[in-house]
Design a protein around this motif. Structure first.
Motif, short mmCIF file in Angstrom:
data_model
loop_
_atom_site.label_atom_id
_atom_site.label_comp_id
_atom_site.label_asym_id
_atom_site.label_seq_id
_atom_site.Cartn_x
_atom_site.Cartn_y
_atom_site.Cartn_z
N THR A 64 -7.41 -3.31 16.30
CA THR A 64 -6.14 -2.90 16.87
C THR A 64 -5.96 -1.39 16.75
O THR A 64 -5.55 -0.71 17.71
N GLU A 65 -6.27 -0.85 15.58
CA GLU A 65 -6.13 0.59 15.37
C GLU A 65 -7.10 1.38 16.25
O GLU A 65 -6.73 2.40 16.85
N VAL A 66 -8.34 0.92 16.34
CA VAL A 66 -9.34 1.61 17.17
C VAL A 66 -8.92 1.58 18.63
O VAL A 66 -8.97 2.60 19.33
N PHE A 67 -8.48 0.42 19.13
CA PHE A 67 -8.03 0.33 20.52
C PHE A 67 -6.83 1.21 20.77
O PHE A 67 -6.73 1.87 21.81
N SER A 68 -5.92 1.25 19.80
CA SER A 68 -4.73 2.10 19.93
C SER A 68 -5.14 3.57 20.02
O SER A 68 -4.64 4.32 20.87
N ARG A 69 -6.03 3.99 19.14
CA ARG A 69 -6.48 5.39 19.16
C ARG A 69 -7.25 5.71 20.43
O ARG A 69 -7.13 6.81 20.98
N MET A 70 -8.08 4.76 20.89
CA MET A 70 -8.85 4.99 22.12
C MET A 70 -7.88 5.11 23.30
O MET A 70 -8.05 5.97 24.17
N GLU A 71 -6.87 4.25 23.32
CA GLU A 71 -5.89 4.30 24.41
C GLU A 71 -5.14 5.62 24.39
O GLU A 71 -4.95 6.25 25.44
N ASP A 72 -4.78 6.09 23.17
CA ASP A 72 -4.11 7.39 23.05
C ASP A 72 -5.04 8.51 23.51
O ASP A 72 -4.60 9.45 24.19
#
Length: 131
Positions: free
Chosen positions: A112-120
């Motif tokens: 979840t954190e990795v996807f969030s950072r990638m999306e950002d």
């Protein structure tokens, strides 16, 4: 003479009713089992368990419970070791399940954190280029 001399050197067992494993509580006949001391020449002062009915009536070569105390305690110890091994395995299995659950939860958090950072990271350059 009674069973203490008849079974003096062999392993003790309730012959017709099956071997008693561990410390016997009751005989197959329903009577309590008592602890006695052998007076035989082959096993002087050796303790044994005996059916109270058979001991009271001085029965010999019968099928009532008769077991040496030392053999009964060894049997009991072995049974407890076996049960302890099973319990230890259950604990290890439960701990492994808990660890798997914790790892899965941690993995989901990381994803979840990795996807969030990638999306950002992806949306940030798009916003800069539009300005």
């Amino acid at each position: 003479m009674s069973n203490e001399s008849a079974n003096s050197s062999g392993t003790s067992a309730a012959r017709a009713r099956g071997r008693v494993v561990g410390v016997p509580k009751r005989c197959w006949c329903g009577e309590l089992v008592v602890s006695l001391i052998s007076k035989s020449a082959a096993n002087p002062y050796r303790r044994y368990y005996r059916c109270a009915f058979a001991a009271e009536n001085r029965l010999s070569n019968d099928n009532h419970t008769y077991q040496w105390v030392d053999e009964a305690l060894v049997d009991e110890t072995e049974a407890l070791k076996f049960r302890l091994g099973i319990l230890e395995q259950i604990i290890v299995d439960e701990r492994a399940e808990e660890e798997k659950k914790k790892c899965a939860e941690f993995e989901m958090k990381l994803e979840t954190e990795v996807f969030s950072r990638m999306e950002d990271a992806i949306t940030e350059p798009k916003g800069r280029s539009r300005k």
